[in-house]
Design an enzyme around this catalytic site. Structure first.
Site, PDB file in Angstrom:
ATOM      1  N   GLU A 123      31.229  36.727  37.111  1.00  0.00           N
ATOM      2  CA  GLU A 123      32.279  36.587  36.104  1.00  0.00           C
ATOM      3  C   GLU A 123      31.752  36.200  34.731  1.00  0.00           C
ATOM      4  O   GLU A 123      32.252  36.675  33.723  1.00  0.00           O
ATOM      5  CB  GLU A 123      33.294  35.510  36.561  1.00  0.00           C
ATOM      6  CG  GLU A 123      34.103  35.879  37.794  1.00  0.00           C
ATOM      7  CD  GLU A 123      35.148  36.974  37.512  1.00  0.00           C
ATOM      8  OE1 GLU A 123      35.012  37.681  36.505  1.00  0.00           O
ATOM      9  OE2 GLU A 123      36.082  37.111  38.319  1.00  0.00           O
TER      10      GLU A 123
HETATM   11  C1  BLG Z   1      42.390  38.957  37.805  1.00  0.00           C
HETATM   12  C2  BLG Z   1      43.149  37.732  38.299  1.00  0.00           C
HETATM   13  C3  BLG Z   1      44.173  38.113  39.347  1.00  0.00           C
HETATM   14  C4  BLG Z   1      45.066  39.226  38.828  1.00  0.00           C
HETATM   15  C5  BLG Z   1      44.186  40.384  38.380  1.00  0.00           C
HETATM   16  O1  BLG Z   1      43.316  39.930  37.346  1.00  0.00           O
HETATM   17  O2  BLG Z   1      41.555  38.606  36.747  1.00  0.00           O
HETATM   18  N1  BLG Z   1      42.193  36.828  38.894  1.00  0.00           N
HETATM   19  C6  BLG Z   1      41.949  35.610  38.416  1.00  0.00           C
HETATM   20  O3  BLG Z   1      42.541  35.127  37.477  1.00  0.00           O
HETATM   21  C7  BLG Z   1      40.879  34.836  39.091  1.00  0.00           C
HETATM   22  O4  BLG Z   1      44.946  37.004  39.658  1.00  0.00           O
HETATM   23  O5  BLG Z   1      45.899  39.645  39.895  1.00  0.00           O
HETATM   24  S1  BLG Z   1      47.488  39.503  39.806  1.00  0.00           S
HETATM   25  O6  BLG Z   1      47.827  38.132  39.493  1.00  0.00           O
HETATM   26  O7  BLG Z   1      47.984  39.907  41.125  1.00  0.00           O
HETATM   27  O8  BLG Z   1      47.928  40.435  38.744  1.00  0.00           O
HETATM   28  C8  BLG Z   1      44.980  41.570  37.871  1.00  0.00           C
HETATM   29  O9  BLG Z   1      45.726  41.233  36.738  1.00  0.00           O
HETATM   30  C9  BLG Z   1      39.247  38.445  36.335  1.00  0.00           C
HETATM   31  C10 BLG Z   1      40.385  39.371  36.637  1.00  0.00           C
HETATM   32  C11 BLG Z   1      40.359  40.373  35.553  1.00  0.00           C
HETATM   33  C12 BLG Z   1      38.923  40.535  35.246  1.00  0.00           C
HETATM   34  N2  BLG Z   1      38.262  39.252  35.587  1.00  0.00           N
HETATM   35  C13 BLG Z   1      38.618  37.873  37.555  1.00  0.00           C
HETATM   36  O10 BLG Z   1      37.881  38.852  38.259  1.00  0.00           O
HETATM   37  C14 BLG Z   1      38.563  40.884  33.824  1.00  0.00           C
HETATM   38  O11 BLG Z   1      38.498  40.030  32.966  1.00  0.00           O
HETATM   39  N3  BLG Z   1      38.309  42.174  33.568  1.00  0.00           N
HETATM   40  C15 BLG Z   1      37.940  42.684  32.255  1.00  0.00           C
HETATM   41  C16 BLG Z   1      36.459  43.027  32.266  1.00  0.00           C
HETATM   42  S2  BLG Z   1      35.909  43.535  30.707  1.00  0.00           S
HETATM   43  O12 BLG Z   1      35.657  42.366  29.886  1.00  0.00           O
HETATM   44  O13 BLG Z   1      36.908  44.394  30.103  1.00  0.00           O
HETATM   45  O14 BLG Z   1      34.689  44.251  30.937  1.00  0.00           O
END
Ligand code: BLG
Length: 466
Positions: free
Chosen positions: A294
């Site tokens: 992360e």
């Molecule tokens: C996750 C949330 C989930 C959520 C999903 O997004 O975040 N997890 C956490 O907060 C730990 O709860 O599920 S939901 O509540 O059912 O909607 C979907 O919205 C976080 C993700 C998103 C991701 N990282 C943890 O893995 C992220 O930041 N992606 C973007 C990557 S980048 O910067 O664009 O490359």
């Protein structure tokens, strides 16, 4: 009725194994074949042999040979093991001494060198190099063969080393080159950051089980039938995915950075990861691996989508987990650990370990709703919605309009959890390896990293240790 000795002698090798209730298998003690981890015996060869023993309805008895020559000696000894499952390549030169099963894995032989040296690109470049290979290996034979064309070629064989030693010796400059199989390099690359593959030597190799010589084909036929089925029903693919499926994801640059961060950043947070893991009955190394994926263990990290902190909690998740400052690493780790357990427990009971952990990681990243959509698409495709291997093939469809318009929760970046899970598995494997007591003294391991992993007694029943 008692069986007389005559009846014993006329029974086939397979019948004798069934009567004795034991399948004796000789192997090598190495990461790509058979080794002990916190949960006991493991390794690709070990698991495959165990499945065969299960199918025969007998107990598996493993013995380890000192070197490859020793495997062939044992196989030819009266009263020796029934077969060798040791990552051995199908090898014409041995065909008069032993019998080979059908192949179960493909690999290539790679010439290995130190990245600061000039890269050899063809066999001629190996002249004047200090080369060491395993004694009695197909690699020694390949070099002997090469020597008939290149008489100036010199090399040594040793029975005192394993593949990991050979790689370490190249890494530390004690030798200039060695030969290993591609699967073994892939598995060990991370630990030896100076080591590179120079070129492939020869054609593709096939790994096979090896049986003693003889006329009796009963065990060979049973083994071939088992391996053919294992290929067909996906068992081999699953084992391959489990042991080799995530080994290349880091790349050289990523591996180097991870080794640095392991020493410089993790010690600041290790205690909180351990406490959080203990509290929820989760392997702390898995939580640490999530944290690395992360944020690279940086508490102020922010993703492009505005998700923040060491464990990348969305505002909504943070709130639900009682986190009021996402940039506080202690709060973030605790909130992330709690959230992981929450999603793990909310998965359907039909998803069992080890896949259950991979699904929980995917849900952590993409959300339970989208994961459920992907599972439905998987089932509609005739694949198994409880197997990560199947669902990960389908997840990327969540970002294709023709598919996501048919789902309940719609568009999602479906490719992201696939990388997310693969990376975390790799980080977790490395963390598991470097926190083993036997890694003490290795230069990767410093300070607190010496301490052994979670004590199995500290694990709770709900989440099996990985
Ligand atoms: C996750 C949330 C989930 C959520 C999903 O997004 O975040 N997890 C956490 O907060 C730990 O709860 O599920 S939901 O509540 O059912 O909607 C979907 O919205 C976080 C993700 C998103 C991701 N990282 C943890 O893995 C992220 O930041 N992606 C973007 C990557 S980048 O910067 O664009 O490359």
């Amino acid at each position: 009725m008692m069986l007389g000795s005559c009846a014993q002698e006329s029974s086939s090798a397979l019948e004798r194994i069934r009567e004795e209730g034991v399948l004796r298998v000789v192997t090598r003690n190495s990461p790509s074949t058979y080794f002990q981890d916190r949960n006991g015996a493991t390794g690709f060869e070990y698991e495959l042999a165990q499945l065969f023993a299960d199918e025969l309805g007998v107990e598996l008895q493993i013995e380890t040979a000192n070197d490859i020559e020793d495997i062939y000696v044992r196989l030819n000894r009266p009263g020796g093991p029934a077969l060798a499952a040791a990552g051995l390549t199908l090898n014409g030169a041995r065909a008069d001494q032993v019998r080979f099963s059908v192949p179960y894995l493909e690999s290539t032989t790679q010439v290995i060198y130190h990245r600061n040296q000039r890269r050899p690109t063809r066999p001629e470049d190996l002249l004047d190099k200090r080369i060491l290979v395993l004694k009695g290996s197909s690699h020694a034979e390949q070099l002997a063969q090469l020597k008939t064309e290149l008489p100036g070629l010199t090399f040594e064989e040793s029975s005192e080393v394993e593949v990991v030693d050979l790689l370490r010796m190249v890494d530390e400059g004690q030798i200039d080159a060695t030969l290993v199989e591609s699967n073994e390099l892939a598995m060990n690359q991370f630990y030896f950051s100076n080591v590179r593959a120079a070129f492939d030597l020869g054609e593709q190799n096939q790994l096979a089980w090896v049986l003693p010589p003889g006329e009796d084909t009963s065990l060979l036929e049973a083994a071939n039938a088992f391996l053919a089925r294992a290929r067909q029903d996906g068992t081999l693919e699953r084992l391959h995915e489990r042991y080799y499926g995530h080994v290349d994801v880091l790349g050289y640059v990523g591996a180097y950075a991870f080794a640095q961060h392991l020493q410089q950043r993790l010690p600041r947070y290790e205690k909180v990861f351990r406490e959080t893991g203990r509290k929820h009955g989760v392997d702390w190394r898995l939580l640490a691996a999530i944290g690395y994926q992360e944020s690279r263990w940086e508490p102020e990290a922010t993703s492009k989508t505005g998700v923040r902190g060491l464990m990348m909690l969305t505002l909504r998740t943070a709130k639900a987990m009682g986190v009021n400052d996402r940039l506080d690493p202690v709060q973030s780790i605790r909130g992330g650990g709690k959230y992981f357990v929450t999603v793990y427990e909310s998965l359907p009971a039909s998803i069992v370990e080890p896949d259950r952990t991979w699904f929980a990681l995917a849900a952590y990243n993409i959300g339970g709703g989208h994961l459920e959509d992907a599972r439905k698409l998987t089932a509609a495709e005739g694949l198994d919605p409880n197997k990560w291997l199947d669902v990960k093939k389908i997840l990327p469809r969540l970002s294709q309009k023709q598919w996501y318009t048919k789902t309940r929760h719609g568009y999602a970046r479906g490719g992201e959890p696939v990388h997310f899970v693969a990376n975390i598995r790799r980080y977790h494997d490395i963390l598991t390896w470097v926190t083993q007591p036997q890694m003490e003294g290795t230069r990767l391991v410093q300070g607190e990293m010496h301490s052994p992993g979670i004590n199995p007694g500290e694990q709770q029943a709900s989440l099996p240790p990985l």
